[in-house]
Design an enzyme around this catalytic site. Structure first.
Site, short mmCIF file in Angstrom:
data_model
loop_
_atom_site.label_atom_id
_atom_site.label_comp_id
_atom_site.label_asym_id
_atom_site.label_seq_id
_atom_site.Cartn_x
_atom_site.Cartn_y
_atom_site.Cartn_z
N ASP A 96 5.23 -90.24 61.61
CA ASP A 96 6.11 -89.12 61.24
C ASP A 96 7.59 -89.53 61.21
OD1 ASP A 96 3.76 -87.41 61.45
OD2 ASP A 96 4.05 -87.52 63.62
N HIS A 124 2.27 -87.80 54.55
CA HIS A 124 3.58 -88.17 54.02
C HIS A 124 4.11 -87.03 53.15
CE1 HIS A 124 2.39 -92.70 54.39
NE2 HIS A 124 2.65 -92.14 55.55
#
Length: 512
Positions: A96, A124
């Site tokens: 992340d 993503h």
């Protein structure tokens, strides 16, 4: 260092013509020893060479290949061409970090973007023209209509998830137009079945009941399919496209094995086989022999190839905070094994670092802030998992982690993302060392229990208390923000190439 002595006629160890030459083990430090042989005398002479001389001539000698004659190969024989280099983008924390944004930026100038490991447990997010795209299995670089996307053999593929993800993003905007014509899938990639995902959920439930805690998986079936791969009972894309009758038999055996292990598991065997057969014609045009395809890409015309890592260093199956990790190698070694390419083709390796630290799920987190600071980071950063929807735990930037990730990956530059989230803090802490039992340790602990006892040593830096989201150059950042970036560079020993100050493509400041 222990060196194996080779025959100087170009053959490995003692060749058939040099029958009297002994193959020996020799201690070769600090001077490297080698064995010179003479085919005419059938004898060997041990010699030592100065390391400096080795550095100058070693590469030339290494290039000399056996020529099948009694005479040594000619000096100066050409070394095989390395070919195109790949640029690699990897996460340096627990995921992340904003890898998708960095890949999106680099993909604007790329010819090919690859995924080498993981599955649809990755998440993503890319924002283009105010449209937010979410990718899990597809390389996010596919958003560039000129890019060819390649899913390598190290990736595990849930076919329904792949098509669902593509169609969902296709509805959002025009960027995914003709995606199916631009996607190549390695025939050696393993398949994630619906029952793998069901098993993932059952295993998590069992861990909770038996140990009082689970691993916090995404329940996407990633662990079970990598387990099947290691146990040599998995099924691959090449199996699906070969003889479907044989594939079906192997599928049924695998399904029965899982039903025997988990009696409560319900598997619609015939139903899933029907769905899988439907996918055969859909994916057949996309599938290639991945090794040959990658070799051609590396050794064909000049091409810009980008590798998009999923997950991150601290989630790596070997180097992460085990057992709270993913099931693949998401460090640089996974690029070679996951695409079928040699390490000599690895070029730039970019580590993506969030300006603070986050983690989804449980597991040790030394710099976590379970207080108002953590809550403010979570709120301002909108720290919610793309794949799971869970809130991310938040804490200060931990440079011990980043240096550890650099040791493994050899970052050539760093992308420092979400700097703007720190805009409101009057002072900012950065973890620079670990103590265990009041002793500073020079390494990152492997053991979870030890890691839980770590006392992080912080340095406190002044905040900048101003909005950085409009900055488009390093000089436009407040002085203290610039100092924060330089502090990271100096402590890790890697230059910062990009600084992220917002969600859009334009909010990535490039320094060099």
């Amino acid at each position: 260092m222990l060196e194996r002595i080779n025959c100087d006629c170009g053959h490995l160890y003692a060749c058939a013509r040099c029958v009297n030459v002994a193959v020996e083990w020799k201690w070769a430090s600090p001077v490297l020893s080698y064995l010179r042989c003479s085919s005419s005398q059938r004898s060997g002479v041990l010699s030592a060479r100065d390391p400096a001389e080795m550095s100058e001539s070693g590469s030339q000698e290494a290039a000399e290949a056996p020529n099948g004659s009694d005479s040594p190969p000619a000096k100066g024989a050409p070394r095989p061409a390395v070919g195109n280099k790949v640029t690699v983008v990897l996460g340096a924390q627990w995921g992340d970090e904003g890898k998708g944004k960095v890949v999106d930026l680099l993909a604007q100038d790329a010819d090919m973007v690859c995924r080498c490991q993981g599955g649809n447990n990755a998440g993503h997010t890319v924002v283009v023209d105010s449209v937010e795209y979410d990718f899990h299995l597809l390389p996010s670089g596919i958003i560039n209509p000129k890019v060819t996307a390649f899913i390598g053999n190290g990736v595990v593929i849930h076919l329904p998830g792949l098509f669902e993800e593509a169609e969902k993003n296709e509805r959002k905007g025009k960027s995914l137009k003709d995606w199916e014509k631009r996607l190549i899938i390695s025939d050696r990639a393993h398949i994630v079945f619906d029952f793998h995902q069901a098993v993932d959920g059952v295993q998590e439930q069992q861990r909770q009941e038996q140990a009082g805690k689970n691993l916090g998986t995404t329940k996407k079936g990633i662990g079970p399919v990598y387990s099947a791969k290691a146990a040599r009972s998995g099924l691959r894309i090449c199996d699906l496209l070969a003889d479907f009758t044989q594939f079906s038999e192997r599928y049924k055996v695998l399904a029965q094995q899982y039903k025997a292990m988990y009696p409560t598991l319900e598997i619609d065997i015939e139903g899933e086989l029907v769905k899988l057969k439907d996918y055969v014609e859909q994916i057949k045009p996309m599938v290639r022999d991945g090794v040959h395809y990658m070799y051609e890409a590396l050794h064909g015309p000049p091409k810009k190839i980008l590798v998009e890592g999923a997950n991150a260093a601290l989630l790596d199956i070997d180097f992460g905070t085990y057992p709270f990790v993913t099931s693949s190698n998401c460090t640089v070694g996974g690029v070679c094994t996951g695409l079928g390419m040699p390490p000599q083709n690895v070029g730039e390796v970019y580590g993506v670092v969030k300006a603070y630290t986050t983690r989804v799920g449980i597991g040790a987190f030394p710099s976590e802030q379970s207080n108002e600071i953590g809550e403010l980071l979570q709120t301002r950063g909108k720290e919610v998992g793309v794949t799971t929807g869970r809130k991310r735990r938040c804490g200060w930037l931990d440079l011990v982690l980043i240096k550890y990730a650099h040791m493994i990956n050899g970052f050539t530059a760093i992308a420092l993302t979400k700097l703007d989230i720190l805009d409101v803090f009057p002072e900012i802490k950065v973890g620079v060392a670990y103590k265990v039992d009041n002793q500073t340790i020079p390494h990152f602990p492997a053991n979870q229990e030890v890691l839980h006892r770590v006392e992080v040593q912080y340095e406190t830096l002044p905040g900048w208390n101003s909005d950085t989201s409009a900055a488009r150059s390093f000089e436009e950042l407040p002085e203290n923000a610039q100092k924060y970036v330089r502090f990271v560079e100096e402590h890790v020993g890697v230059p910062v190439k990009w600084i992220g100050v917002g969600k859009s493509r334009e909010s990535m400041i490039q320094l060099f």
